[in-house]
Design an enzyme around this catalytic site. Structure first.
Site, PDB file in Angstrom:
ATOM      1  N   ALA A  63       0.795  -1.191   0.044  1.00  7.07           N
ATOM      2  CA  ALA A  63       0.081   0.008  -0.156  1.00  7.07           C
ATOM      3  C   ALA A  63       0.867   1.220  -0.031  1.00  7.07           C
ATOM      4  CB  ALA A  63      -1.051   0.012   1.228  1.00  7.07           C
ATOM      5  N   GLY A 102       0.299  -5.165   0.552  1.00  4.01           N
ATOM      6  CA  GLY A 102      -0.736  -5.128  -0.189  1.00  4.01           C
ATOM      7  C   GLY A 102      -0.605  -5.603  -1.665  1.00  4.01           C
ATOM      8  N   GLU A 105      -0.722  -9.182  -1.269  1.00  6.95           N
ATOM      9  CA  GLU A 105      -2.306  -9.546  -0.794  1.00  6.95           C
ATOM     10  C   GLU A 105      -3.237  -9.474  -2.255  1.00  6.95           C
ATOM     11  OE1 GLU A 105      -2.416  -6.692   2.134  1.00  6.95           O
ATOM     12  OE2 GLU A 105      -3.244  -8.154   3.530  1.00  6.95           O
ATOM     13  N   GLU A 125       4.408  -5.757   6.982  1.00  2.00           N
ATOM     14  CA  GLU A 125       3.267  -4.712   7.750  1.00  2.00           C
ATOM     15  C   GLU A 125       3.579  -4.531   9.500  1.00  2.00           C
ATOM     16  OE1 GLU A 125       2.204  -6.849   5.546  1.00  2.00           O
ATOM     17  OE2 GLU A 125       0.383  -5.988   4.403  1.00  2.00           O
TER      18      GLU A 125
HETATM   19  N1  CAA Z   1       4.455   3.378   0.134  1.00  2.00           N
HETATM   20  C1  CAA Z   1       5.106   4.660  -0.189  1.00  2.00           C
HETATM   21  N2  CAA Z   1       6.497   4.630  -0.436  1.00  2.00           N
HETATM   22  C2  CAA Z   1       7.393   3.835  -0.407  1.00  2.00           C
HETATM   23  C3  CAA Z   1       6.556   2.546  -0.192  1.00  2.00           C
HETATM   24  C4  CAA Z   1       5.369   2.303   0.281  1.00  2.00           C
HETATM   25  N3  CAA Z   1       4.939   1.052   0.546  1.00  2.00           N
HETATM   26  N4  CAA Z   1       7.728   1.552  -0.295  1.00  2.00           N
HETATM   27  C5  CAA Z   1       8.951   2.262  -0.477  1.00  2.00           C
HETATM   28  N5  CAA Z   1       8.478   3.546  -0.669  1.00  2.00           N
HETATM   29  C6  CAA Z   1       9.168   4.841  -1.251  1.00  2.00           C
HETATM   30  C7  CAA Z   1      10.492   5.082  -0.200  1.00  2.00           C
HETATM   31  O1  CAA Z   1      10.052   5.988   0.657  1.00  2.00           O
HETATM   32  C8  CAA Z   1      11.596   5.665  -1.222  1.00  2.00           C
HETATM   33  O2  CAA Z   1      11.226   6.917  -1.570  1.00  2.00           O
HETATM   34  P1  CAA Z   1      12.161   8.062  -1.644  1.00  2.00           P
HETATM   35  O3  CAA Z   1      13.250   7.689  -2.648  1.00  2.00           O
HETATM   36  O4  CAA Z   1      11.623   9.473  -1.748  1.00  2.00           O
HETATM   37  O5  CAA Z   1      13.117   7.900  -0.270  1.00  2.00           O
HETATM   38  C9  CAA Z   1      11.360   4.922  -2.483  1.00  2.00           C
HETATM   39  O6  CAA Z   1       9.939   4.311  -2.618  1.00  2.00           O
HETATM   40  C10 CAA Z   1      12.259   3.845  -2.688  1.00  2.00           C
HETATM   41  O7  CAA Z   1      12.279   2.875  -1.487  1.00  2.00           O
HETATM   42  P2  CAA Z   1      13.660   2.281  -0.860  1.00  2.00           P
HETATM   43  O8  CAA Z   1      14.601   3.401  -0.643  1.00  2.00           O
HETATM   44  O9  CAA Z   1      13.342   1.596   0.391  1.00  2.00           O
HETATM   45  O10 CAA Z   1      14.086   1.305  -1.895  1.00  2.00           O
HETATM   46  P3  CAA Z   1      14.889   0.029  -1.822  1.00  2.00           P
HETATM   47  O11 CAA Z   1      15.010  -0.544  -3.289  1.00  2.00           O
HETATM   48  O12 CAA Z   1      15.948   0.049  -1.036  1.00  2.00           O
HETATM   49  O13 CAA Z   1      13.776  -1.119  -1.269  1.00  2.00           O
HETATM   50  C11 CAA Z   1      11.719  -2.171  -0.926  1.00  2.00           C
HETATM   51  C12 CAA Z   1      12.518  -1.179  -1.848  1.00  2.00           C
HETATM   52  C13 CAA Z   1      12.203  -3.462  -0.526  1.00  2.00           C
HETATM   53  C14 CAA Z   1      10.413  -2.224  -1.603  1.00  2.00           C
HETATM   54  C15 CAA Z   1      11.495  -1.214   0.296  1.00  2.00           C
HETATM   55  O14 CAA Z   1      11.060   0.121  -0.255  1.00  2.00           O
HETATM   56  C16 CAA Z   1      10.379  -1.644   1.126  1.00  2.00           C
HETATM   57  O15 CAA Z   1      10.477  -2.399   1.914  1.00  2.00           O
HETATM   58  N6  CAA Z   1       9.343  -0.901   1.088  1.00  2.00           N
HETATM   59  C17 CAA Z   1       8.172  -1.083   2.122  1.00  2.00           C
HETATM   60  C18 CAA Z   1       7.244  -2.375   1.957  1.00  2.00           C
HETATM   61  C19 CAA Z   1       6.286  -2.514   2.985  1.00  2.00           C
HETATM   62  O16 CAA Z   1       6.242  -2.166   4.037  1.00  2.00           O
HETATM   63  N7  CAA Z   1       5.047  -2.791   2.282  1.00  2.00           N
HETATM   64  C20 CAA Z   1       3.833  -2.828   3.193  1.00  2.00           C
HETATM   65  C21 CAA Z   1       3.110  -1.636   3.041  1.00  2.00           C
HETATM   66  S1  CAA Z   1       1.657  -1.647   4.083  1.00  2.00           S
HETATM   67  C22 CAA Z   1       0.537  -2.463   3.331  1.00  2.00           C
HETATM   68  O17 CAA Z   1       0.585  -2.900   2.210  1.00  2.00           O
HETATM   69  C23 CAA Z   1      -0.736  -2.609   4.193  1.00  2.00           C
HETATM   70  C24 CAA Z   1      -1.778  -3.372   3.672  1.00  2.00           C
HETATM   71  O18 CAA Z   1      -1.947  -4.348   4.144  1.00  2.00           O
HETATM   72  C25 CAA Z   1      -2.862  -2.639   2.746  1.00  2.00           C
END
Ligand code: CAA
Length: 694
Positions: A63, A102, A105, A125
């Site tokens: 998400a 998400g 999911e 999450e």
């Molecule tokens: N939402 C918004 N922004 C996000 C994001 C997300 N889910 N995931 C990454 N970003 C953004 C980061 O803040 C970063 O932004 P900036 O360049 O402005 O700093 C950019 O995307 C790149 O991210 P990383 O620097 O982390 O890039 P990476 O290549 O090192 O890692 C990744 C990539 C492994 C996908 C890592 O970004 C990550 O772990 N992301 C989060 C994953 C996460 O927690 N997902 C669950 C979300 S909650 C959910 O989905 C709830 C639900 O059930 C509905």
């Protein structure tokens, strides 16, 4: 179809491609596009199956976290998933990069999942203080073994393709181009008459005891965190309720978590950890220096720990020591450390051997003539460090980075000993340096931008969480800790005992209380620093360290002496209360004419925390720390600050800076001039602002 999601057809298969760089987060535009493209695919008579794929570098990584806490715009992610699940045409999810939260999911709403060989899947999450709130807690334990599902949800771990295939999260791993393989797979499934597979219709059989065991473990390993317990509840519901009831309950639990302060803290930390890598005046494309070999001066505890980080990353290390004995001892300790990891089954003997082969040693500085970087890790003595940097200036090749691991000394002064101050930088590792995640990168006045950028990049390679800080005594982490420790010591003299203060702060969430920490680090370390700084001490300020000094005079240096603030039985790290320490505390209070009083846990937490954040405010004012988030990252990675509270600066924001300032002013009246509100704190309060800007 919209700017975020596109539709096309090929070979009788409809292809839905998500394009929302960088990580294809499932913001409102993507969700809307997913629905309209599904409708387009269903209406397209030329196709009888669909493939859902991410454009760019990844399948959706979850998400859009920035949308949490704001009013949600339709369509809701759960509705999107249900639409895919109810699709009249078979859908294959094609996963590359990361399918997280998400994102995964949505893939659970598809009938089959194919991944490329390098993809990772996961439900992270819990690390954001929430639970997989779009059906993940209900679908994953139906798709795979419920116990494995619970582990995955509770750890938030990323699972690589081979394991995901073994667990049953993926049905197939593509050997060739992912999209081609997915189109072919969809075609095969249709032609072989493969059944539609709605996970919601799958059976779930979970042994009830896995939930009790998971609760007991979570209470120990994730003490204080709310999300793990709610994750367990949600998965247990999957086993005991109908799918629809479980889904409804999942939403209730999700809503409770997403609006909690804990989740706010953990989400804030997610972004702070990314922000900390950005240095405003250093562009991302700054050319970097190549670091393929490192020299380390000093093979003691610190030098050895630092060296292991480099060997772990495959970078050779040359030690320089003063005697062969010291060199052999240092290498022996490293070997023992690795051997212990091998015996615990966490490293193979081969890997240990190849890491040990990366070390060499010399008693001569000329051995450093060809290394790309040198880290000086000798004890804190300015004269000695100056002498070393003069020698380095002579022997090191042009372009080599010259780093010092000092934790207190003025790096500008050290850099001035060389003819190349722009190549000098501080790398403040924390002990034990092979274990602790934090690295303070200290940018001196003349340090080159490319040096800072290179060390930042290198810190990622050696798996450190790093923050760039400026030069001052103690830099960010330790300077703040002085304020915190002053309060812990004052509280002792006023009426509390070490065990009460430690328990109050431990219960509040710190990994350890301050007295247990000092026993671990060695009480003699801060005692020596106090002695060195004694001549410069402001005599108008109260001195709260008398008890600590007297403890050290008795040789009570902490765990290594089996006694400090606590007693330690032979071979044990478990602190035991010592009545002699209590007696010493009472004696010192009486000697200073202090009438001891009952002190509440709330006062202990407030005074220690406000002192910490107040010094943090000074550091922001002086530009030593770039952002409040950087301080919070430092405290999280290096000092055992509870992640679910963000960090000390976010905590202050949550208390309200006006409330904190009022308390500090009151403390000044009640407890005297050790309390001095930071000018920056006063300014922010006057302007109605916060530290973090949240
Ligand atoms: N939402 C918004 N922004 C996000 C994001 C997300 N889910 N995931 C990454 N970003 C953004 C980061 O803040 C970063 O932004 P900036 O360049 O402005 O700093 C950019 O995307 C790149 O991210 P990383 O620097 O982390 O890039 P990476 O290549 O090192 O890692 C990744 C990539 C492994 C996908 C890592 O970004 C990550 O772990 N992301 C989060 C994953 C996460 O927690 N997902 C669950 C979300 S909650 C959910 O989905 C709830 C639900 O059930 C509905």
């Amino acid at each position: 179809m919209n700017d975020f999601v596109g539709y096309e057809s090929r070979n009788g298969v409809g292809i839905i491609t998500i394009n929302n760089p960088p990580v294809n987060a499932l913001g409102q535009g993507v969700r809307a596009g997913l629905v309209s493209c599904l409708e387009a695919g269903l209406a397209d008579d030329s196709v009888n199956s669909l493939v859902l794929i991410g454009g760019g570098r990844t399948f959706p990584a979850g998400a859009d976290i920035t949308e949490f806490g704001k009013p949600l715009k339709a369509p809701d992610l759960r509705a999107v998933i249900v639409a895919y699940e109810n699709s009249s045409k078979l859908v294959v999810a094609a996963i590359h990069g990361h399918a997280l939260g998400g994102g995964l999911e949505i893939a659970f709403g598809c009938d089959y999942r194919i991944g490329d060989a390098k993809c990772n899947v996961g439900l992270p999450e819990v690390t954001l203080g929430i639970l997989p709130g779009a059906g993940g807690t209900q679908r994953l334990p139906r798709l795979i073994d419920p116990s494995a599902a619970l582990d995955l949800i509770l750890s938030g771990a990323f699972v690589a393709a081979p394991k995901a295939l073994k667990l049953g999260i993926l049905d197939k791993v593509a050997e060739t181009d992912l999209l081609e393989a997915a189109i072919e797979y969809a075609g095969e499934l249709i032609s072989s008459g493969a059944p539609r597979r709605r996970i919601r219709d799958m059976e779930i059989n979970a042994d009830a005891k896995i939930f009790d065991e998971a609760r007991a473990t979570a209470k120990k390993r994730a003490r204080g965190f709310e999300a793990p317990l709610k994750c367990i509840q949600a998965v247990e519901n999957a086993a005991t309720m109908s799918f629809d009831d479980g889904l409804r309950e999942e939403r209730v639990l999700f809503e409770e978590l997403v609006s909690s302060d804990q989740s706010k803290g953990q989400r804030y930390m997610f972004f702070a950890e990314r922000e900390v890598a950005k240095i405003p005046d250093i562009p991302r494309d700054t050319p970097l220096r190549d670091i393929s070999s490192v020299g380390i001066i000093g093979a003691g505890t610190m030098g050895g720990g630092i060296a292991m980080n480099f060997a772990n990353a495959g970078i050779p290390v040359v030690f320089v020591e003063t005697t062969q004995e010291a060199l052999d001892r240092g290498l022996g300790i490293i070997k023992d450390n690795y051997a212990a990891t091998v015996s615990r089954g966490r490293l193979t003997q081969d890997a240990m051997d190849s890491r040990m082969a990366l070390f060499s040693g010399s008693l001569d500085f000329s051995a450093l003539s060809d290394v790309d970087m040198v880290i000086e890790a000798v004890f804190e003595n300015m004269a000695l460090k100056k002498e070393i940097f003069q020698k380095l200036d002579k022997v090191c090749k042009p372009g080599a980075i010259l780093a010092t691991n000092t934790s207190t000394l003025d790096i500008d002064e050290i850099a001035a000993e060389t003819g190349r101050p722009e190549d000098v930088i501080g790398m403040h590792f924390f002990s034990p340096a092979n274990v602790m995640r934090l690295l303070e990168i200290v940018r001196a006045e003349k340090t080159g931008k490319d040096i800072v950028a290179t060390v930042m990049k290198l810190s990622k390679k050696i798996r450190k969480v790093s923050a760039v800080v400026g030069v001052c005594d103690g830099f960010v982490g330790n300077r703040m800790l002085h304020g915190y420790m002053d309060q812990a010591m004052s509280l002792l003299e006023e009426g509390a005992l070490p065990q009460q203060i430690d328990k109050a702060l431990f219960d509040w969430g710190w990994a350890m209380g301050p007295f247990a920490v000092m026993d671990l680090a060695g009480n003699d370390v801060s005692w020596l620093i106090r002695q060195e700084q004694a001549p410069d001490r402001d005599r108008n300020l109260p001195y709260p360290h008398t008890i600590a000094d007297q403890l050290c005079e008795q040789g009570r240096f902490g765990q290594k002496a089996s006694k400090g603030w606590y007693l330690y039985s032979e071979g044990s790290r478990k602190p035991e209360i010592d009545p002699d320490v209590d007696a010493l505390v009472l004696k010192v209070s009486a000697g200073k004419g202090i009438t001891r009083r009952d002190i509440s846990d709330q006062e202990i937490v407030q005074r220690c925390m406000y002192a910490l954040a107040n010094v943090g405010a000074d550091l922001l004012d002086e530009g030593i720390a770039l952002r409040a988030g950087d301080i919070d990252v430092i405290y999280n990675a290096g000092y055992g600050f509870p992640r679910y509270r963000g960090g000390p600066m976010l905590y202050a924001d949550m208390v309200g800076l006006d409330n904190m300032l009022a308390s500090i002013n009151q403390f000044r009246e009640d407890f005297g001039p050790l309390w001095r509100p930071s000018k920056y704190l006063e300014k922010l309060v006057a302007e109605g602002k916060t530290f973090s800007g949240t």
